[in-house]
Design a protein around this motif. Structure first.
Motif, PDB file in Angstrom:
ATOM      1  N   ARG A 202     -14.310  -4.224  -5.581  1.00 25.73           N
ATOM      2  CA  ARG A 202     -14.367  -5.569  -5.016  1.00 25.73           C
ATOM      3  C   ARG A 202     -14.657  -6.565  -6.128  1.00 25.73           C
ATOM      4  O   ARG A 202     -15.492  -6.316  -6.988  1.00 25.73           O
ATOM      5  CB  ARG A 202     -15.436  -5.672  -3.939  1.00 25.73           C
TER       6      ARG A 202
ATOM      7  N   CYS B 287     -18.314   0.301  -1.608  1.00 25.88           N
ATOM      8  CA  CYS B 287     -17.303   0.148  -2.642  1.00 25.88           C
ATOM      9  C   CYS B 287     -17.667   1.080  -3.795  1.00 25.88           C
ATOM     10  O   CYS B 287     -18.844   1.357  -4.024  1.00 25.88           O
ATOM     11  CB  CYS B 287     -17.243  -1.296  -3.144  1.00 25.88           C
TER      12      CYS B 287
ATOM     13  N   GLY C 113      -6.214   3.351  -6.692  1.00 22.93           N
ATOM     14  CA  GLY C 113      -7.227   2.586  -5.978  1.00 22.93           C
ATOM     15  C   GLY C 113      -6.774   1.179  -5.676  1.00 22.93           C
ATOM     16  O   GLY C 113      -5.670   0.765  -6.042  1.00 22.93           O
TER      17      GLY C 113
ATOM     18  N   TYR D 153     -13.150  -5.109   4.132  1.00 22.21           N
ATOM     19  CA  TYR D 153     -13.265  -3.796   3.499  1.00 22.21           C
ATOM     20  C   TYR D 153     -12.407  -2.794   4.260  1.00 22.21           C
ATOM     21  O   TYR D 153     -12.312  -2.825   5.483  1.00 22.21           O
ATOM     22  CB  TYR D 153     -14.728  -3.334   3.508  1.00 22.21           C
TER      23      TYR D 153
ATOM     24  N   VAL E 248     -10.878   1.579   3.808  1.00 23.17           N
ATOM     25  CA  VAL E 248     -10.976   2.822   3.057  1.00 23.17           C
ATOM     26  C   VAL E 248      -9.626   3.521   3.082  1.00 23.17           C
ATOM     27  O   VAL E 248      -8.976   3.604   4.117  1.00 23.17           O
ATOM     28  CB  VAL E 248     -12.029   3.763   3.683  1.00 23.17           C
TER      29      VAL E 248
ATOM     30  N   ILE F 155     -12.079   2.157  -4.392  1.00 22.07           N
ATOM     31  CA  ILE F 155     -12.097   0.835  -3.775  1.00 22.07           C
ATOM     32  C   ILE F 155     -13.076  -0.023  -4.564  1.00 22.07           C
ATOM     33  O   ILE F 155     -14.268   0.286  -4.653  1.00 22.07           O
ATOM     34  CB  ILE F 155     -12.529   0.875  -2.292  1.00 22.07           C
TER      35      ILE F 155
ATOM     36  N   TYR G 271       0.790  -1.226   0.000  1.00 23.05           N
ATOM     37  CA  TYR G 271       0.000   0.000   0.000  1.00 23.05           C
ATOM     38  C   TYR G 271       0.826   1.281   0.000  1.00 23.05           C
ATOM     39  O   TYR G 271       0.286   2.351   0.119  1.00 23.05           O
ATOM     40  CB  TYR G 271      -0.924   0.023   1.219  1.00 23.05           C
TER      41      TYR G 271
ATOM     42  N   GLN H 275      -8.207  -3.036  -5.304  1.00 27.95           N
ATOM     43  CA  GLN H 275      -9.199  -4.050  -5.645  1.00 27.95           C
ATOM     44  C   GLN H 275      -9.181  -5.104  -4.548  1.00 27.95           C
ATOM     45  O   GLN H 275      -8.152  -5.729  -4.289  1.00 27.95           O
ATOM     46  CB  GLN H 275      -8.861  -4.689  -6.994  1.00 27.95           C
TER      47      GLN H 275
ATOM     48  N   LYS I  98      -9.064   7.362  -2.737  1.00 27.90           N
ATOM     49  CA  LYS I  98      -8.705   6.196  -3.543  1.00 27.90           C
ATOM     50  C   LYS I  98      -9.991   5.476  -3.962  1.00 27.90           C
ATOM     51  O   LYS I  98     -10.982   5.463  -3.234  1.00 27.90           O
ATOM     52  CB  LYS I  98      -7.835   5.210  -2.767  1.00 27.90           C
TER      53      LYS I  98
END
Length: 175
Positions: free
Chosen positions: A93, A109, A74, A83, A85, A91, A68, A76, A89
């Motif tokens: 799924r 998402c 963003g 989940y 945040v 996000i 990260y 995936q 960015k």
């Protein structure tokens, strides 16, 4: 709801050697990709290539749990991954059912991948969901649904878009 500025996401194939990632990204860009998703790439190759990838001016999406640090556009998440945040960015799924799409929407998402829409080379044993299923999924959600799985040509892309997909993600299409 945040506006997703991309519709054609190129997903990395298996890349193991220095230089392959940038060559792949340039080819995907030439074939119309407007975002790149990096997955299953050794961290050293990403680190060594990241600044050059940023120069392509395409959104870079991360599908690497635990990586990260970089200036990603963003992240995936896998279908069952917790989940989280990141401020400013995208996000997304990965989803394999309408129920999973609904869960992703309830988590806020920004978009989902629904797969596999068509039969795939990488998972030939997994039955495809089909475009009728894609159409049902897009009808029950307000978030963008990207078709994924077995998309290799323009006819399949058009079929997905006519079925309500916001866009598509693919490996083979961009090779």
């Amino acid at each position: 709801m945040i506006k997703i500025p991309f519709h054609k996401i190129a997903i990395t194939p298996s890349i193991e050697k220095e230089g392959e990632l940038l060559r792949w990204a340039e080819t995907a860009f030439q074939k119309g990709a407007d975002a790149l998703m990096l997955r299953q790439i050794p961290a050293k190759i990403i680190a060594d290539t990241f600044q050059e990838l940023l120069q392509l001016k395409l959104p870079l999406l991360n599908n690497h749990s635990g990586f990260y640090e970089a200036e990603w556009s963003g992240f995936q998440l896998k279908e069952n991954e917790p989940y989280f945040v990141f401020k400013n960015k995208f996000i997304g799924r990965s989803c394999h059912s309408i129920n999973a799409v609904q869960v992703a929407e309830s988590e806020n998402c920004n978009y989902v991948f629904l797969s596999p829409i068509f039969n795939t080379r990488s998972h030939p044993e997994q039955p495809c969901l089909g475009v009728d299923y894609l159409k049902r999924a897009t009808a029950i959600t307000q978030i963008p649904v990207f078709a994924l799985g077995g998309i290799e040509n323009e006819k399949q892309v058009e079929t997905c878009l006519l079925s309500g997909a916001y866009g598509f993600a693919a490996i083979t299409y961009f090779l």
